[in-house]
Write a protein that holds these residues in place. Structure first.
Motif, PDB file in Angstrom:
ATOM      1  N   ASP A   1       0.862  -1.185   0.000  1.00  0.00           N
ATOM      2  CA  ASP A   1       0.000   0.000   0.000  1.00  0.00           C
ATOM      3  C   ASP A   1       0.900   1.238   0.000  1.00  0.00           C
ATOM      4  O   ASP A   1       1.474   1.611   1.029  1.00  0.00           O
ATOM      5  CB  ASP A   1      -0.898  -0.017   1.238  1.00  0.00           C
ATOM      6  CG  ASP A   1      -1.884   1.138   1.278  1.00  0.00           C
ATOM      7  OD1 ASP A   1      -1.757   2.065   0.459  1.00  0.00           O
ATOM      8  OD2 ASP A   1      -2.789   1.119   2.136  1.00  0.00           O
TER       9      ASP A   1
ATOM     10  N   SER B   1       0.302   4.263   0.033  1.00  0.00           N
ATOM     11  CA  SER B   1      -0.107   5.359   0.912  1.00  0.00           C
ATOM     12  C   SER B   1       0.484   5.228   2.310  1.00  0.00           C
ATOM     13  O   SER B   1       0.466   6.182   3.088  1.00  0.00           O
ATOM     14  CB  SER B   1      -1.637   5.425   1.003  1.00  0.00           C
ATOM     15  OG  SER B   1      -2.156   4.297   1.701  1.00  0.00           O
ATOM     16  N   LYS B   2       0.991   4.057   2.647  1.00  0.00           N
ATOM     17  CA  LYS B   2       1.580   3.839   3.967  1.00  0.00           C
ATOM     18  C   LYS B   2       3.070   4.169   4.010  1.00  0.00           C
ATOM     19  O   LYS B   2       3.701   4.100   5.079  1.00  0.00           O
ATOM     20  CB  LYS B   2       1.384   2.382   4.406  1.00  0.00           C
ATOM     21  CG  LYS B   2      -0.068   1.951   4.481  1.00  0.00           C
ATOM     22  CD  LYS B   2      -0.853   2.790   5.468  1.00  0.00           C
ATOM     23  CE  LYS B   2      -2.315   2.371   5.508  1.00  0.00           C
ATOM     24  NZ  LYS B   2      -3.100   3.195   6.454  1.00  0.00           N
TER      25      LYS B   2
ATOM     26  N   ASP C   1      -0.778  -2.907   5.156  1.00  0.00           N
ATOM     27  CA  ASP C   1      -1.590  -2.370   4.070  1.00  0.00           C
ATOM     28  C   ASP C   1      -2.988  -2.044   4.585  1.00  0.00           C
ATOM     29  O   ASP C   1      -3.588  -2.831   5.338  1.00  0.00           O
ATOM     30  CB  ASP C   1      -1.694  -3.378   2.920  1.00  0.00           C
ATOM     31  CG  ASP C   1      -0.332  -3.705   2.313  1.00  0.00           C
ATOM     32  OD1 ASP C   1       0.592  -2.885   2.463  1.00  0.00           O
ATOM     33  OD2 ASP C   1      -0.209  -4.784   1.699  1.00  0.00           O
ATOM     34  N   GLY C   2      -3.531  -0.897   4.166  1.00  0.00           N
ATOM     35  CA  GLY C   2      -4.843  -0.503   4.662  1.00  0.00           C
ATOM     36  C   GLY C   2      -4.776  -0.266   6.166  1.00  0.00           C
ATOM     37  O   GLY C   2      -3.883   0.423   6.662  1.00  0.00           O
TER      38      GLY C   2
END
Length: 608
Positions: free
Chosen positions: A358, A360-361, A460-461
């Protein structure tokens, strides 16, 4: 002295004693009212006759009492909830505790080890595993139920604070309109509202010359002034779960916050501003966002450690010129590679390379692992080492490692050092995802929240570890065919083979697992066996419950002591009121006799 003078003095004396007796009667009537301050009928000091009613108030003790009320509100709110948390963990020694369920699970595996082919033994292992998983889930759900209860309690306390603020402002107005001589009952009511508010949040109170009170938080946020009271609001999020967290950023906050509404001047988040450190509101907020979050993190660590200990396998590297090759073909999202190296200055370093898909992390903070001494790098391994190579090299260069990343033999990750920098070690913990064909590790426990996949500690998430205790279940493949407790090869080895049960027991007893920093167990990344982690978790919660309850007991003693001092200084003492009443009654009788004597003299004069 003339008769008219005597008559005037006696008459005024009767008025004085009558009014003073009325005040004594008020004191007696208010003796059981905690907000009532004793009245005194005050003379003007010139004629010796009474002219005002004064409250016998020790303002210093009153302010001290309000300060302590904030601490008492904090500890009492937490004590109630932590006592419930203690109940959730169960009575030590009972069969329902996590420790007892873990012991039963371990014993069932040892029985299976002696007879792996026994269907009954396999059924016992599955039953014990299900009971252990349900115990973790029940405890997690109980903790989140307490957090939801705290959320509702914050909402209720906010409403109580609003009621108190409105009452203070309304009474302030009536006091201000009293032409400098307010009814003491109004001040008692206003001070009672201040006492109520002081138990809800930390206050600073300033009295004006006209007797009104200006109220602000202890960090200077105005709540009540001559213009009136500010209003508070709470955006309750109802039922919470482990992913529900407070954040100063409203877009990522998933629990309620207390907001001060400044008419025409926007709003202020009182939690973010640090205004709610004490009082019932402060205690509930700390409980919801810290104490219970910490308890949840601890049992999530137990669930994660239990699953990982049974399923994760240590992959070692192969020595090559200048460094090592590491097979990362089985590396799952969340799995970590451990790299140790010596830099050009001869200093040793540790790096944790975590697979993260992910984007975004990224980048990861060093707090992504429990080890306070490592540097943390997040890298996508989608497409293998060839695709990850450039990103990993860039991040190692940013750390000044002096190391090189390449694709090694059969697509392995190769990390080498150029003298004087050198690689000390390279290894990985890789999660077994299949019931057979990947060694003796077994994904016995899986994550029901992600299609019953193995626990890999994915970031992730939403981080997979968060709330995992509520989602941990026994692998459905084992529920369908329990022979996989001993069958681990493909083609299948004999179901009577004790190799896998023996390895699972060794994993439970010796494999080191870590506890997250959020759990606050003080392990600082140290790996310990899952059984030890469970024991430390249970003990840590018992110690925390004792600390909170003891703190409340101590604070209650302090509050009672200051309340007692205030009552002694400013409350009603029935013995004193009885003594004053007796003296006033005697004075009334004496003045009445004077009036009678003067009357008799006038009667004699009138007959002459």
């Amino acid at each position: 002295m003339g008769l008219f003078t005597a008559l005037n003095i006696a008459s005024r004396g009767l008025d004085y004693t009558q009014n003073a007796l009325s005040v004594v009667a008020q004191n007696v009537a208010g003796a059981n009212d905690p907000n009532y301050v004793r009245r005194e009928y005050q003379s003007d000091g010139a004629s010796g006759l009474g002219d005002t009613i004064r409250r016998s108030l020790d303002s210093f003790l009153q302010k001290q009492m309000w300060r302590e009320s904030g601490s008492t509100g904090f500890t009492s709110a937490q004590s109630d909830f932590m006592a419930q948390l203690d109940t959730l963990f169960g009575v030590p020694g009972s069969n329902s505790t996590l420790s007892a369920r873990f012991d039963d699970f371990t014993k069932s595996l040892k029985s299976l080890q002696t007879d792996p082919g026994s269907t009954a033994n396999r059924s016992t292992v599955i039953a014990a595993a299900k009971r252990l998983a349900s115990g973790l889930a029940d405890l997690s759900n109980g903790i989140q139920s307490l957090r939801s209860g705290a959320e509702q309690a914050i909402s209720d306390a906010t409403a109580d604070a609003n009621d108190a603020l409105k009452s203070i402002a309304e009474l302030n107005g009536r006091i201000a309109n009293s032409s400098g001589n307010p009814d003491p009952s109004l001040i008692d009511l206003r001070d009672g509202a201040l006492r109520k508010l002081s138990g809800l949040l930390p206050l600073s109170v300033t009295m004006s010359a006209d007797g009104t009170a200006n109220v602000s938080t202890t960090n200077g946020i105005l709540l009540v002034d001559p213009a009136g009271a500010k209003s508070l609001s709470f955006d309750s999020h109802g039922t919470l779960n482990a992913a529900s967290v407070y954040d100063v950023n409203a877009s990522t906050r998933s629990v309620g916050t207390v907001t001060l509404n400044n008419a025409g001047s926007g709003t202020v988040d009182l939690i973010a501003s640090g205004a709610l450190k004490l009082g019932r509101l402060g205690g509930l907020i700390d409980l919801r966002d810290h104490l219970l979050v910490k308890a949840q993190a601890q049992i999530d660590d137990v669930a994660a450690g239990l699953s990982s200990a049974l399923s994760d396998t240590n992959v070692t590297s192969t020595s090559v010129t200048g460094g090592y090759d590491l097979d990362v073909s089985g590396l799952q999202s969340g799995n970590a590679i451990a790299l140790s190296y010596v830099d050009s200055a001869g200093l040793s370093h540790k790096v944790s390379i975590i697979r993260v898909e992910d984007a975004s992390k990224l980048p990861l903070s060093n707090g992504a692992t429990a080890d306070p001494n490592d540097e943390v790098i997040g890298v996508s391994f989608a497409g293998g080492v060839a695709n990850a190579k450039a990103a990993l090299q860039t991040k190692l260069d940013a750390l000044g490692t002096g190391l090189s990343v390449n694709v090694g033999t059969n697509g392995a990750l190769r990390i080498t050092g150029t003298t004087p920098a050198s690689v000390s070690s390279l290894s990985a913990r890789v999660t077994t995802t299949a019931l057979t064909g990947q060694g003796t590790g077994l994904p016995l426990f899986v994550d029901s929240g992600s299609n019953n996949t193995s626990f890999t500690d994915s970031l992730d998430g939403t981080a997979q570890r968060r709330g995992f205790a509520s989602r941990i279940v026994v692998n459905s493949g084992l529920l369908t065919d329990s022979s996989y407790l001993s069958v681990y090869q493909s083609p299948a080895n004999a179901a009577s083979d004790p190799t896998r049960p023996t390895d699972l027991i060794q994993r439970l007893e010796k494999t080191g697992v870590t506890s997250s920093a959020q759990a606050e167990l003080g392990l600082a990344g140290t790996r310990i066996p899952i059984g030890q982690l469970l024991r430390q978790t249970v003990q840590a919660n018992a110690d925390e419950v004792k600390r909170v309850i003891a703190s409340n007991d101590n604070q209650t003693l302090i509050q009672n002591a200051i309340d007692s001092k205030f009552t002694k200084a400013s409350g009603v003492n029935m013995d004193k009121e009885l003594s004053d009443m007796t003296q006033l009654q005697n004075a009334y009788t004496a003045n009445a006799r004077v009036l009678t004597a003067v009357k008799d003299m006038f009667d004699v004069l009138m007959r002459l």
